[in-house]
Structure formats: structure tokens, C-alpha cells
Design an enzyme around this catalytic site. Structure first.
Site, mmCIF file in Angstrom:
data_model
loop_
_atom_site.group_PDB
_atom_site.id
_atom_site.type_symbol
_atom_site.label_atom_id
_atom_site.label_comp_id
_atom_site.label_asym_id
_atom_site.label_seq_id
_atom_site.Cartn_x
_atom_site.Cartn_y
_atom_site.Cartn_z
ATOM 1 C CG HIS A 166 33.360 40.105 38.139
ATOM 2 N ND1 HIS A 166 32.183 40.818 38.164
ATOM 3 C CD2 HIS A 166 34.194 40.726 39.019
ATOM 4 C CE1 HIS A 166 32.294 41.819 39.042
ATOM 5 N NE2 HIS A 166 33.511 41.780 39.588
ATOM 6 C CG HIS A 211 34.531 39.461 43.496
ATOM 7 N ND1 HIS A 211 33.417 40.012 44.094
ATOM 8 C CD2 HIS A 211 34.911 40.337 42.537
ATOM 9 C CE1 HIS A 211 33.149 41.171 43.515
ATOM 10 N NE2 HIS A 211 34.045 41.394 42.568
ATOM 11 C CD GLU A 212 38.247 39.910 40.752
ATOM 12 O OE1 GLU A 212 37.699 40.328 39.714
ATOM 13 O OE2 GLU A 212 38.261 40.562 41.822
ATOM 14 N N GLY A 258 42.324 44.879 44.468
ATOM 15 C CA GLY A 258 42.476 43.469 44.805
ATOM 16 C C GLY A 258 42.794 42.594 43.604
ATOM 17 C CB ALA A 259 41.740 40.421 41.767
ATOM 18 C CG MET A 260 40.814 43.765 35.909
ATOM 19 S SD MET A 260 39.317 44.727 36.305
ATOM 20 C CE MET A 260 38.323 44.361 34.859
ATOM 21 C CD GLU A 261 35.765 42.385 36.648
ATOM 22 O OE1 GLU A 261 36.606 42.627 37.544
ATOM 23 O OE2 GLU A 261 34.781 43.117 36.422
ATOM 24 C CG ASN A 262 41.756 41.777 32.999
ATOM 25 O OD1 ASN A 262 41.274 42.880 32.923
ATOM 26 N ND2 ASN A 262 42.765 41.474 33.807
ATOM 27 C CD GLU A 310 35.937 47.412 36.256
ATOM 28 O OE1 GLU A 310 36.431 46.287 36.428
ATOM 29 O OE2 GLU A 310 34.818 47.748 36.640
HETATM 30 N N1 B3K Z 1 36.296 45.120 38.684
HETATM 31 C C1 B3K Z 1 37.531 45.307 39.423
HETATM 32 C C2 B3K Z 1 37.671 46.667 39.996
HETATM 33 C C3 B3K Z 1 38.230 47.681 39.089
HETATM 34 C C4 B3K Z 1 38.515 48.968 39.820
HETATM 35 C C5 B3K Z 1 38.923 50.051 38.908
HETATM 36 N N2 B3K Z 1 39.299 51.251 39.613
HETATM 37 C C6 B3K Z 1 37.691 44.286 40.485
HETATM 38 C C7 B3K Z 1 36.460 43.664 40.996
HETATM 39 O O1 B3K Z 1 35.582 44.291 41.528
HETATM 40 O O2 B3K Z 1 36.318 42.495 40.832
HETATM 41 ZN ZN ZN Z 2 34.095 42.873 41.213
#
Ligand code: B3K
Ligand code: ZN
Length: 894
Positions: A297, A293-294, A257-261, A117
Site C-alpha cells: 500500500h 499487503h500493507e 487485519g491491519a492498517m497501512e498508515n 481509515e
Molecule cells: N486499508 C485498511 C482497511 C481499513 C478498513 C476501515 N474500516 C486495511 C487494508 O486493506 O490494508
Molecule cells: Zn488494503
């Protein structure tokens, strides 16, 4: 420039993707086989254009046959001569070891990670890399077994085994359709904490937290947070985990911070790793919030995703709202009552502080944009406070208008209508409107107008008729140009109010026309530019409590007197507004003092203010956490932003003066509070204990600002030496630094503690980040020039620009966390800033662009500073190359 108005559906759809990776740090081969067909809902296109960046194209095949009608350029692969529906295979190469942008596939500590993302997938393979193209993915990873024993991707592990030459493979299948930005892979030497739980439906789920071997003893809290998140989403929204396996992986090189893959969340180590020795109470609660949060998502973002990136707040605003509610519920515990209300309010206050400090500032500058932006140059620049935090406030307003049940009905309808789809903010609003039988057309403006609304309040009391009238107005005041350009008309603003009688109790509220009073807090719906609301049967002239619990992201303008504010601080039944009254009181005094300081006049503080603070400190009915927040002065950057012309030196002088007065005036009380809020026994990261440590350490911070900080040095040294947790140890170190900066203090104790701290935690990168940050944000003094210290620390062997956490801990902490030093009159801070933005631009544009935003409010400063800031910005503009940083500095200079 990409514009929202230009959205068009994709000409082709990709239904399934099979990816095969041969992982090698400098030369990873990717084979990507896609089922492609023409989109029946889009205009016909002659060719298929796929996005791709930093890739080496090898070959394309259609239905198994090599296809030669292919054109490749720097960011696109165009395929001509194609059937309506076909299987397309593309082979390409990339170099993860050379990828310092941390977008796409990269190497960190010898392991492979991805970040897709917003537009990183195109750095892995050629693709229709846009969120409205949703496909199912099968991923095969092949790599050397001894170097990369663990191979992870989204979904479920369906096959694994050995290959010749010491290699092995793993095959993963994600049953859910997803946009490419949710793809992830991880490969390397990692260890796992795992746990099995039974979901609400009775299905068993495997939960895993993957980290580097030395960090396994710091994973328990993240796992607990994950379990709490899963339970909470089942309870509050009826949403269950939809995969058999859910993984969290920690990586130390990460842009945010983190990513919700999907099923494979990748986290910055900062938001996973914690044990009492290395992490503070704040870290513990941040981890809980980010894990939540993640996880949230998975439904709000993944199952229902965004049609295009202008809709980012659809998932981010909503998911921030969900994580805020989760944290509030976790803090409040299971027993309702005053204590749990206060705990919820504490969380609310913290969230509003961030919003006001950061998002209101964003709204006041050249980057001001609506929650749903109209255009962007680089989408990564729009992961902003406005999209996230104001977006969350917009979602919260639905709940304020419809209540928790009404909000839940709206959420249920949203999922019923849109599960598996890529949709828009309008779709969400319509679900809320339809589920609650309301027309929310006007509410759309919250998504399309930038700037912070101002709500003016006038009141009048007719004693003979016992009628009390509140007249509310709305407007934007002096909005920035960027904000003004978006404004179309009045908003629907929920204004929650109460009326307080002379004895401090809430009065029953009966609006004109109603038969009975209905409670003591009412949500008034302001829809016009000016509107009056009359309460009847009001026995005495009340004091209004306005915008209770911060019911809308606006600025309230009402002229309270100091005694009225002190009264509200002592009596308002709404804990948020109690805090707010104290902040208003302090802000008003601080701004007046800053004005005097700017003119070189003598400073003095109204005794009434000191007395009001003393009463809060003494009030045992208030939780320590609340008292801490109420006794904390507004930050220097927030105060500077409130001035018509920002003068950081004057604000600093005023704040130092007031802190010193509060330290001296309440000295005995701070000492008593320090003693009363010790937390004997083992460390527990509970809200109660964290609240006590917070108040105790605030007391220590005040004591360290006393002219003669001997008490503080004694207490801080003892606390530093005996601490069994990072909260107390780092607070003690910070107090020693502060005491060292005071008139009669000396820095020997601070320097000794700094050295000890480094030795103790040399092998804990996240703690060394704290070590850098504490030094970058220290007050400094005539013999302690912080910019020199920061420049020296840049040369420290532990410093590197390549690790974003480290860069943030030193550079960002100084540039945005130490305004008085950063805005030094000689411009040295700005020159340093320019140098670092330029250096980062070549390595990591996303991180550079964040730092570049540090000067965007330059026009609001005093003329001398403004000129020097302009110089630094011009310098940067002439040297940087990335689209990310260019957009920021060009907007700032425009
Ligand atoms: N969705 C990601 C953020 C991605 C940022 C890309 N530059 C984390 C979050 O909001 O949960
Ligand atoms: Zn988010």
C-alpha cells in the site's frame, strides 16, 4: 446516503498540519495547526466546515488570534468570516479510554493506538477528513514517560526529550503529503525487533516490529515477511521504500487485519505474532500476505491514493492483487518448473475458493454492489469481498490481457502520471490502456456492474473439416435485484482455454485465420453477448479446458459428464482446472445428494467419484498441498448457495455422508497418506512442509469421520501429545472433536484435550481464540448441542465482547463457520445472532455490522428458516442505533 455522482472537489485545501498531543487516557488534548487556503478548482464557499465527532471543542484561532465565529454541532465545526489563506489552530479534547469503537484514538492494554481509515481522523481532531485533501504532517506527542516510554507517529523522528513532571515528548515529521486516513500514533510500553537493510538504491533503512514485551519471541516471521516484501516490490515493480524508517506495531484490540498508515503500519496481533508453538501454517502464510499487503500500500494507496471512497478498489483491489502475486512468487521459489507452477496454482486455488465462497455470495444478496460502488450510507460497510477480492480479479484481468510486461508498463505509467495525487479507478484503467495501446472503454463495466457474470459454452466438432467451434455467451442469470439495477451491457471477458486430446495431452491451438498454431493455452476475448471461436487443424474431438487459471471472475456453464470431469481431474495440464474438475464433480454429487436428503431418500455415492478421489490421493506426481486442496470437499455454505432454495440441513447430511464414504472407502489410503506425510525434524513453515502437514491432517480429519473412529482417536491423541507446533496440535484437537461426534465415538478424549489446551495456552490470547473457534465450529451431535456450548462459553472468564478477535472467535465462528448448527430448525441460532448483533452495536458498530451481514441471504432459504430469519432481522432492526448496522439490516429487509 452518499452518492458517487455527487462528488465535488473540496472548497478548501489544507497544505500542512502540525498536531500536538497531550496524551492521557480519559482526557487527551489535541492542538491542531493547519495551513488552509481556498481551492482554486472548487466553487467558492462562504464558510469552512470541518468534520468532527465525539470531540469537545475548546477554541479556534486564525493567524494566532482567537476566532469567535464558530458553530459546533455533533459532527461538524463551521467557521465563518475567514480569509482566503490562513493559519487555523483548533484545540479540542477527546476520551480515548471510553472509545470502544476502535476508530479514532483509543486505549488497548493501557497503550494508545489510532485507526483513521476511513473516517476516524475526525474523532481525533476537526478536519477536512476526506482522502482528496492531502497535507504534510508534523506530530508532537507528550505523555508520562514511565507509563508511555515509546511515542511513535508517521515518518521520521526529528526530536525527543524530557519534560517536567516525569513527562517526555517526541516529534515526528512525515515528508510525504498524505490524506488524513493515513495518520497514526502509538504510545505505550512496547519493545522492538529491529533490523537495518540496504535498499536497491544503496540507501540504508531501519525496519522495526513493535510489540508488547511478552511477544518479542513472536516477531521474527513478520520481520522476514517485511524484508521479503520490500525486495519483491523492488524486483517486480521497481518500487523502493521511500522512508528511512518503516514500523509495524501489533495491537490486540483491532477491528480488522491491519492498517497501512504511512511508515507506521498498525496490525492486529493475529497478523504479526507467530512462533511454531502458537501459530499454524495458515497463520504463518497469512502474516506474510498481510505484511506484504500493507507494505505494498505504501505505493498503491499512499503515494497514489483515492480521490473519494467510491474509488476504494483503486487501492484495495490493486493491493490484494499485488499481495496475491507476492505470496505466489514466495511459494514458487526461485527455480522455475513444474513444482513452482504447482505452488503458484495452489495459491491461486486458495484465492479463488475465497472469492467464490464469499464474493459470489455477496453478489447474490442485498449488499451486491459494483467494484466501484455508486452509493453508501456507511463507508465502513464497503470494505467488502467485492471491493477487495473481485477488485483484485479485475486488476488480474489486465495482466491476463497484456501479460506481465504489459501490466508493468501500465503500472509505470500510472505512477509517472499520478504520484502524489488522489485519483480514480478510471485513471488506473486509462494508464493500463495507454501503456498498451488499447481502448478499454468496454472494460469499464467491470467497475460499474454488480453481479456474477455467467459464461455459457457450446462446442461442436466437424470431424471431416477438423474444425472445432466454441460458442461463448455471457449474461447474469438470475442476479439479485441489487445487482440487476447496475447492469448495462456485455463485458470484455478474457476466457483462457485449452483443448485436450484423448490421450490427455494438450492440442496445439490454431484459430481460424492464423498461419501457425500458437501454444496450447489461448486467451479468447469475449466482448459480445454471443461469440464463436473456431480452431482449425484439430485432429480429434477434444475435451475443452475452460477458464484456465480462473482467467475471469465468472461462472462457467458447460455440461461435462462425470467421466469427462474425472478425465480432466487426472489429465488437465492446467493445475487450476484439474482442481476445478474435481470440485465440479464433488459439487454435482453433493447437490444431488442434498436434494435426496431433503426428501428423506436413501443416499448413495457414485463409485466413479470415490475412484477419482483415490487416484488423486495416490498420484505422487502431485504436491501434497495440491492433493489436499483437491480432496477437500466444497464447504457447506458454498453448496447451500448453489441450491435454488438453500437447505443447510440437507447440505450437511449430504456432506457428512460423502465424507463418511470417502473416509471408509479410502481408509487404507488415508492411513498411508498420514504416515507418508509426516515431517520429522524441527518445524519449518515452508510451503513443502506445510503442504505435507496439510495433507496429513486432512487424512486425519477424514479418518475421524469414519463410523468407528478408533484409528483416528489413537493417531490424534498421539499427535496432540507429541506435537511441537500449533498446526499439528490444533488439527489433532479438531480431529478428536470430530471423532467424538461420530456414531461410535465418545467425547471424553476431546474434552480432556480441550482442557489441556486451555491450560497450556492460557496466556496466549491468539491461541485461546483458536480454542473458542474450534468449539464453536465443531460438528456436534445428539448429546452435544453446539449452541448450548457456545452460550456457556460466552460466560467463560476469558470471553469478552470488547475484543474483536475474541468476539469473532466464538460468535462469528459459530454464526458463519458452523452452518448446520447455526441454521438449527428451532431458530435458536438466529435468536443468538440477534442478541449478539444488538450487544455489539452498542460497543463497536463496525464489528456489529460485519456480524449483521450473517443473515443477508435469508430470502434464499427454505420457508421455515426464512420466516425465523426474518423475525430475527426485524428484531435487530427495531433495536440497533448505529448507521453501520442499520444500513445492513435495512438493505436485507428492503
Ligand atoms: N486499508 C485498511 C482497511 C481499513 C478498513 C476501515 N474500516 C486495511 C487494508 O486493506 O490494508
Ligand atoms: Zn488494503
Amino acid at each position: 446516503m452518499i452518492r458517487r455522482a455527487d462528488y465535488a472537489p473540496p472548497a478548501f485545501l489544507i497544505d500542512s498540519v502540525a498536531l500536538e498531543f497531550d496524551l492521557a487516557p480519559e482526557r487527551t488534548a489535541v492542538r491542531n495547526t493547519m495551513r488552509v487556503r481556498r481551492n482554486p478548482d472548487a466553487a467558492a464557499a462562504p464558510a469552512l466546515a470541518l468534520m468532527g465527532e465525539q470531540l469537545e471543542f475548546v477554541r479556534a484561532s486564525i493567524d494566532g488570534r482567537v476566532h469567535a465565529d464558530v458553530r459546533v454541532n455533533e459532527n461538524e465545526l463551521t467557521i465563518d468570516n475567514i480569509p482566503d489563506s490562513f493559519e487555523l489552530t483548533i484545540e479540542s479534547l477527546c476520551n480515548p479510554a471510553a472509545n470502544t469503537t476502535l476508530s479514532g484514538l483509543y486505549v488497548s492494554s493501557g497503550n494508545f493506538f489510532t485507526q483513521c481509515e476511513a473516517e476516524g481522523f475526525r474523532r481525533i481532531t476537526y478536519f477536512l477528513d476526506r482522502p482528496d485533501v492531502m497535507a504534510t504532517y508534523t506530530v508532537t506527542l507528550r505523555a508520562d514517560k514511565s507509563a508511555y516510554p515509546v511515542l511513535l507517529s508517521n515518518g521520521n523522528l526529528v526530536e525527543q526529550g524530557d519534560l517536567p513532571d516525569g513527562r517526555h515528548f517526541a516529534k515526528w515529521e512525515d515528508p510525504f503529503k498524505k490524506p488524513s486516513y493515513l495518520f497514526a500514533l502509538v504510545a505505550g510500553k512496547l519493545v522492538v525487533l529491529e533490523e537495518r537493510i540496504t535498499a536497491g538504491s544503496g540507501k540504508e533503512k531501519l525496519l522495526q516490529v513493535w510489540v508488547e514485551p511478552q511477544d518479542l519471541d513472536k516477531t521474527r516471521h513478520a520481520m522476514d515477511s517485511l524484508i521479503h516484501s520490500i525486495r519483491w516490490d523492488e524486483r517486480r515493480f521497481g518500487l523502493e521504500l521511500d522512508l528511512d524508517r518503516f514500523m509495524i506495531v501489533a495491537v490486540s484490540d483491532f477491528n480488522m487485519g491491519a492498517m497501512e498508515n504511512k511508515g507506521l503500519n498498525i496490525f492486529n496481533t493475529k497478523y504479526v505474532l507467530a512462533n511454531p508453538e502458537t501459530a499454524t501454517d495458515t497463520d504463518f502464510s497469512n502474516i506474510e500476505a498481510v505484511v506484504g499487503h500493507e507494505y505494498f500500500h505504501n505505493w498503491t494507496g499512499n503515494r497514489v491514493t483515492c480521490r473519494d471512497w467510491f474509488q476504494l478498489s483503486l487501492k484495495e483491489g490493486l493491493t490484494v492483487f499485488r499481495d496475491q502475486e507476492f505470496s505466489a512468487d514466495m511459494a514458487a521459489g526461485d527455480t522455475p518448473g513444474a513444482a513452482s507452477d504447482a505452488a503458484r496454482a495452489t495459491k491461486r486455488i486458495e484465492d479463488v475458493r475465497v472469492l467464490r465462497q464469499m464474493q459470489f455470495a455477496e453478489d447474490a444478496g442485498p449488499m451486491a454492489h459494483p467494484v466501484r460502488p455508486e452509493s453508501y450510507v456507511e463507508i465502513n460497510n464497503f470494505y467488502t469481498m467485492t471491493v477487495y477480492e473481485k477488485g483484485s480479479e479485475v486488476v488480474r484481468m489486465y495482466q491476463t490481457l497484456f501479460g506481465r510486461d504489459g501490466f508493468r508498463r501500465g503500472m509505470d505509467l500510472y505512477f509517472q502520471r499520478h504520484d502524489g495525487q488522489a485519483v480514480t479507478c478510471d485513471d488506473f484503467r486509462h494508464a493500463m490502456a495507454d501503456a498498451n495501446g488499447r481502448d478499454l472503454a468496454q472494460f469499464e463495466r467491470w467497475y460499474s456492474q454488480a453481479g456474477t457474470p455467467r459464461v455459457g459454452v457450446r462446442t461442436s466438432y466437424d470431424a471431416a473439416a477438423k474444425r472445432y467451434t466454441m460458442t461463448l455467451t455471457q449474461g447474469y442469470g438470475e442476479a439479485s435485484e441489487a445487482a440487476r439495477a447496475t447492469q448495462q451491457g456485455p463485458l470484455l471477458i478474457p476466457v483462457s482455454v485449452g483443448l485436450i486430446g484423448a490421450k490427455g495431452a494438450d492440442l496445439p491451438l490454431r484459430l481460424d485465420g492464423e498461419k501457425e498454431p500458437q501454444g496450447t493455452t489461448r486467451v479468447l476475448e469475449l466482448t459480445g453477448r454471443e461469440q464463436s471461436f473456431t480452431f482449425v487443424d484439430v485432429a480429434e474431438e477434444p475435451l475443452p479446458s475452460l477458464l484456465r487459471n480462473f482467467s475471469a471472475p465468472v461462472i462457467v456453464e458447460y455440461d461435462y459428464t462425470n467421466p469427462q470431469l474425472a478425465f480432466l481431474l487426472a489429465n488437465d495440464s492446467d493445475p487450476f482446472n484439474r482442481w476445478e474438475a474435481g470440485q465440479r464433480l464433488a459439487t454435482r454429487e453433493l447437490l444431488a445428494l442434498a436434494g435426496r436428503a431433503a426428501k428423506g431418500e436413501a443416499l448413495s455415492l457414485d463409485d466413479e467419484v470415490v475412484a477419482a478421489f483415490a487416484r488423486v490421493l495416490d498420484d505422487e506426481t502431485l504436491s501434497p498441498a495440491f492433493r489436499e486442496l483437491a480432496l477437500m470437499l466444497p464447504s457447506e455454505s458454498y453448496l447451500a448457495e448453489q441450491m435454488s432454495v438453500s437447505d443447510p440441513a440437507a447440505v450437511h447430511a449430504a456432506r457428512v455422508f460423502v465424507s463418511g464414504r470417502l473416509a471408509a472407502g479410502l481408509r487404507q489410503k488415508w492411513l498411508a497418506a498420514y504416515e507418508a506425510n509426516r515431517t520429522p525434524g524441527g518445524y519449518r513453515p515452508t510451503p513443502e512442509d506445510a503442504g505435507k502437514r496439510g495433507l496429513k491432517n486432512l487424512a486425519l480429519a477424514y479418518l475421524s469421520q469414519f463410523d468407528d473412529p478408533a484409528d483416528a482417536v489413537r493417531l490424534a491423541r498421539a499427535q496432540y501429545d507429541s506435537a511441537d507446533n500449533m498446526t499439528d496440535r490444533s488439527a489433532a484437537l479438531s480431529a478428536l472433536l470430530m471423532a467424538g461426534a461420530s456414531a461410535k465415538g465418545d467425547a471424553t478424549a476431546a474434552d480432556a484435550a480441550l482442557e489441556d489446551f486451555y491450560r497450556r495456552f492460557e496466556n496466549e490470547p491468539l491461541v485461546i481464540d483458536k480454542w473458542f473457534a474450534l468449539q464453536a465450529t465443531q460438528r456436534g451431535g445428539p448429546n452435544r448441542n453446539v449452541i448450548d456450548i457456545v452460550r456457556r462459553l460466552m460466560q467463560h472468564p476469558a470471553f469478552t465482547l470488547k475484543n474483536p478477535n475474541r468476539a469473532r472467535s466464538l460468535i462469528f465462528s459459530f454464526c458463519s463457520g458452523n452452518p448446520a448448527q447455526f441454521h438449527a430448525a428451532d431458530g435458536s441460532g438466529y435468536a443468538f445472532w440477534a442478541q449478539q448483533v444488538i450487544a455489539l452495536d452498542a460497543l463497536n458498530p463496525q464489528v456489529a455490522a460485519r456480524l449483521a451481514r450473517g443473515l443477508e441471504l435469508w430470502r434464499r432459504f427454505t420457508p421455515d428458516l426464512r420466516e425465523k430469519m426474518h423475525e430475527a432481522l426485524t428484531d435487530v432492526a427495531s433495536k440497533v442505533k448505529s448507521r453501520d448496522v442499520r444500513e445492513i439490516v435495512e438493505k436485507a429487509l428492503a
